[in-house]
Write a protein that holds these residues in place. Structure first.
Motif, PDB file in Angstrom:
ATOM      1  N   PHE A 184      50.425  35.094  30.769  1.00 60.65           N
ATOM      2  CA  PHE A 184      49.589  34.877  31.984  1.00 60.65           C
ATOM      3  C   PHE A 184      48.563  35.857  32.217  1.00 60.65           C
ATOM      4  CE2 PHE A 184      52.265  31.679  33.350  1.00 60.65           C
ATOM      5  CZ  PHE A 184      53.808  32.161  33.102  1.00 60.65           C
ATOM      6  N   TYR A 185      48.463  36.872  31.222  1.00 57.61           N
ATOM      7  CA  TYR A 185      47.543  37.651  31.478  1.00 57.61           C
ATOM      8  C   TYR A 185      46.471  37.947  30.244  1.00 57.61           C
ATOM      9  CZ  TYR A 185      49.309  40.153  35.324  1.00 57.61           C
ATOM     10  OH  TYR A 185      49.985  40.669  36.472  1.00 57.61           O
ATOM     11  N   ALA A 186      45.159  38.101  30.526  1.00 59.84           N
ATOM     12  CA  ALA A 186      44.121  38.177  29.383  1.00 59.84           C
ATOM     13  C   ALA A 186      44.325  39.965  29.249  1.00 59.84           C
ATOM     14  CB  ALA A 186      42.802  38.054  30.101  1.00 59.84           C
ATOM     15  N   ILE A 187      43.842  40.337  27.978  1.00 56.85           N
ATOM     16  CA  ILE A 187      43.909  41.521  27.579  1.00 56.85           C
ATOM     17  C   ILE A 187      42.727  41.900  26.874  1.00 56.85           C
ATOM     18  CG2 ILE A 187      45.030  43.554  26.200  1.00 56.85           C
ATOM     19  CD1 ILE A 187      46.707  42.382  28.628  1.00 56.85           C
ATOM     20  N   ALA A 188      42.051  42.976  27.359  1.00 56.28           N
ATOM     21  CA  ALA A 188      40.649  43.474  26.622  1.00 56.28           C
ATOM     22  C   ALA A 188      40.594  44.708  26.086  1.00 56.28           C
ATOM     23  CB  ALA A 188      39.533  43.321  27.567  1.00 56.28           C
ATOM     24  N   TRP A 189      39.903  44.917  24.957  1.00 54.96           N
ATOM     25  CA  TRP A 189      39.835  46.229  24.520  1.00 54.96           C
ATOM     26  C   TRP A 189      38.252  46.673  25.011  1.00 54.96           C
ATOM     27  CZ3 TRP A 189      43.165  49.164  22.059  1.00 54.96           C
ATOM     28  CH2 TRP A 189      44.535  48.697  21.450  1.00 54.96           C
ATOM     29  N   PHE A 190      38.344  48.009  25.589  1.00 52.55           N
ATOM     30  CA  PHE A 190      37.027  48.754  25.688  1.00 52.55           C
ATOM     31  C   PHE A 190      36.972  49.700  25.165  1.00 52.55           C
ATOM     32  CE2 PHE A 190      35.339  46.411  29.692  1.00 52.55           C
ATOM     33  CZ  PHE A 190      36.361  45.509  29.933  1.00 52.55           C
ATOM     34  N   ARG A 191      35.718  50.351  24.993  1.00 58.12           N
ATOM     35  CA  ARG A 191      35.748  51.507  24.281  1.00 58.12           C
ATOM     36  C   ARG A 191      34.560  52.404  25.117  1.00 58.12           C
ATOM     37  NH1 ARG A 191      32.676  49.853  18.590  1.00 58.12           N
ATOM     38  NH2 ARG A 191      30.573  49.109  19.483  1.00 58.12           N
ATOM     39  N   GLN A 192      34.922  53.675  24.981  1.00 58.49           N
ATOM     40  CA  GLN A 192      33.890  54.729  25.621  1.00 58.49           C
ATOM     41  C   GLN A 192      33.479  55.766  24.772  1.00 58.49           C
ATOM     42  OE1 GLN A 192      34.887  55.925  29.625  1.00 58.49           O
ATOM     43  NE2 GLN A 192      32.767  56.193  29.965  1.00 58.49           N
ATOM     44  N   ALA A 193      31.912  56.093  24.470  1.00 57.74           N
ATOM     45  CA  ALA A 193      31.788  56.986  23.662  1.00 57.74           C
ATOM     46  C   ALA A 193      31.356  58.207  24.530  1.00 57.74           C
ATOM     47  CB  ALA A 193      30.561  56.513  22.577  1.00 57.74           C
ATOM     48  N   ILE A 196      41.183  38.625  24.693  1.00 57.12           N
ATOM     49  CA  ILE A 196      41.817  37.633  24.334  1.00 57.12           C
ATOM     50  C   ILE A 196      42.504  36.963  25.496  1.00 57.12           C
ATOM     51  CG2 ILE A 196      44.095  38.845  23.671  1.00 57.12           C
ATOM     52  CD1 ILE A 196      44.636  36.653  21.436  1.00 57.12           C
ATOM     53  N   SER A 197      42.499  35.674  25.913  1.00 50.85           N
ATOM     54  CA  SER A 197      42.882  34.917  27.112  1.00 50.85           C
ATOM     55  C   SER A 197      44.395  34.823  27.119  1.00 50.85           C
ATOM     56  CB  SER A 197      42.162  33.828  27.394  1.00 50.85           C
ATOM     57  OG  SER A 197      42.390  32.726  26.649  1.00 50.85           O
ATOM     58  N   SER A 198      45.003  34.326  28.105  1.00 50.21           N
ATOM     59  CA  SER A 198      46.400  33.950  28.059  1.00 50.21           C
ATOM     60  C   SER A 198      46.818  32.957  27.394  1.00 50.21           C
ATOM     61  CB  SER A 198      46.699  33.646  29.406  1.00 50.21           C
ATOM     62  OG  SER A 198      46.179  32.645  29.926  1.00 50.21           O
ATOM     63  N   GLU A 258      36.891  43.747  36.283  1.00 51.60           N
ATOM     64  CA  GLU A 258      37.794  42.504  36.187  1.00 51.60           C
ATOM     65  C   GLU A 258      39.055  42.909  36.070  1.00 51.60           C
ATOM     66  OE1 GLU A 258      36.869  39.592  36.706  1.00 51.60           O
ATOM     67  OE2 GLU A 258      34.749  39.388  36.763  1.00 51.60           O
ATOM     68  N   TYR A 259      39.571  44.120  35.555  1.00 59.06           N
ATOM     69  CA  TYR A 259      40.492  44.469  35.118  1.00 59.06           C
ATOM     70  C   TYR A 259      41.396  45.542  35.905  1.00 59.06           C
ATOM     71  CZ  TYR A 259      39.139  42.242  30.929  1.00 59.06           C
ATOM     72  OH  TYR A 259      38.570  41.007  30.062  1.00 59.06           O
ATOM     73  N   SER A 260      42.589  44.852  36.185  1.00 62.19           N
ATOM     74  CA  SER A 260      43.283  45.822  37.045  1.00 62.19           C
ATOM     75  C   SER A 260      44.054  46.947  36.651  1.00 62.19           C
ATOM     76  CB  SER A 260      44.329  44.935  38.005  1.00 62.19           C
ATOM     77  OG  SER A 260      45.206  44.207  37.065  1.00 62.19           O
ATOM     78  N   HIS A 261      44.586  47.018  35.340  1.00 63.77           N
ATOM     79  CA  HIS A 261      45.553  47.807  34.776  1.00 63.77           C
ATOM     80  C   HIS A 261      44.929  48.203  33.380  1.00 63.77           C
ATOM     81  CE1 HIS A 261      48.112  45.816  37.557  1.00 63.77           C
ATOM     82  NE2 HIS A 261      48.681  47.199  37.755  1.00 63.77           N
ATOM     83  N   TRP A 262      45.180  49.539  32.919  1.00 63.52           N
ATOM     84  CA  TRP A 262      44.303  50.187  31.795  1.00 63.52           C
ATOM     85  C   TRP A 262      45.347  51.239  31.220  1.00 63.52           C
ATOM     86  CZ3 TRP A 262      39.195  49.589  30.402  1.00 63.52           C
ATOM     87  CH2 TRP A 262      38.638  48.824  31.223  1.00 63.52           C
ATOM     88  N   ARG A 266      44.219  41.713  32.932  1.00 65.85           N
ATOM     89  CA  ARG A 266      43.796  41.019  34.179  1.00 65.85           C
ATOM     90  C   ARG A 266      44.566  39.788  34.165  1.00 65.85           C
ATOM     91  NH1 ARG A 266      40.768  36.536  35.152  1.00 65.85           N
ATOM     92  NH2 ARG A 266      39.225  36.841  36.698  1.00 65.85           N
ATOM     93  N   TYR A 267      45.107  39.440  35.159  1.00 66.53           N
ATOM     94  CA  TYR A 267      45.924  38.257  35.531  1.00 66.53           C
ATOM     95  C   TYR A 267      44.787  36.996  35.141  1.00 66.53           C
ATOM     96  CZ  TYR A 267      48.681  34.679  37.297  1.00 66.53           C
ATOM     97  OH  TYR A 267      49.244  33.573  37.621  1.00 66.53           O
ATOM     98  N   ASP A 268      45.186  36.264  34.350  1.00 67.05           N
ATOM     99  CA  ASP A 268      44.342  35.006  33.909  1.00 67.05           C
ATOM    100  C   ASP A 268      44.652  33.883  34.869  1.00 67.05           C
ATOM    101  OD1 ASP A 268      43.587  33.838  30.812  1.00 67.05           O
ATOM    102  OD2 ASP A 268      42.507  33.603  32.670  1.00 67.05           O
ATOM    103  N   TYR A 269      43.604  33.838  35.645  1.00 63.75           N
ATOM    104  CA  TYR A 269      43.722  32.562  36.705  1.00 63.75           C
ATOM    105  C   TYR A 269      43.116  31.136  36.269  1.00 63.75           C
ATOM    106  CZ  TYR A 269      44.097  36.615  40.248  1.00 63.75           C
ATOM    107  OH  TYR A 269      44.509  37.498  40.964  1.00 63.75           O
TER     108      TYR A 269
END
Length: 126
Positions: free
Chosen positions: A31-40, A51-53, A112-116, A98-101
């Motif tokens: 039910f959740y989409a998961i993303a990878w982010f990066r910060q330099a 990747i979506s649910s 867009e993402y609620s948890h990290w 992110r919950y995938d609506y």
């Protein structure tokens, strides 16, 4: 409690490979989409892949063809396989949920993402 924990970062030479893992708990990847982010250092957080649910994948132009995102719903794990690494890939990498609506959303927007997760350092250098 919804949690994400990254691992797999490290030091690698240019052209090398790493696989990042994101261990999830407290929710279902069905039910959740998961993303990878990066910060330099000195730069804004950048969306790398998502990747979506239901398994659709998205990539930024800077990593397309080099990185692969995947998940194992049963193991509650999300992976980022990174190949042909470049010095400009050096950053702290975060996974986010992110919950995938089911509708369209801007996958590369951090808001867009609620948890990290807490992040894992990737350093590419000779």
């Amino acid at each position: 409690q919804l949690q994400l924990v990254e691992s797999g970062g490290g030091f690698v030479q240019p052209g090398g490979s790493l696989r990042l893992s994101c261990a999830t708990s407290g929710f279902s990847l069905d039910f959740y989409a998961i993303a990878w982010f990066r910060q330099a250092p000195g730069k804004e957080r950048e969306g790398v892949s998502c990747i979506s649910s239901d398994g659709f994948t998205f990539y930024s132009d800077s990593v397309k063809g080099r990185f692969t995102i995947s998940k194992d719903n049963a193991k509650k794990m999300v992976y980022l396989e990174m190949n042909s690494l470049k010095p400009e890939d050096t950053a702290v990498y975060y996974c986010a949920a992110r919950y995938d609506y089911g509708g369209r959303f801007s996958w590369s927007t951090a808001g867009e993402y609620s948890h990290w997760g807490q992040g894992t350092q990737v350093t590419v250098s000779s």
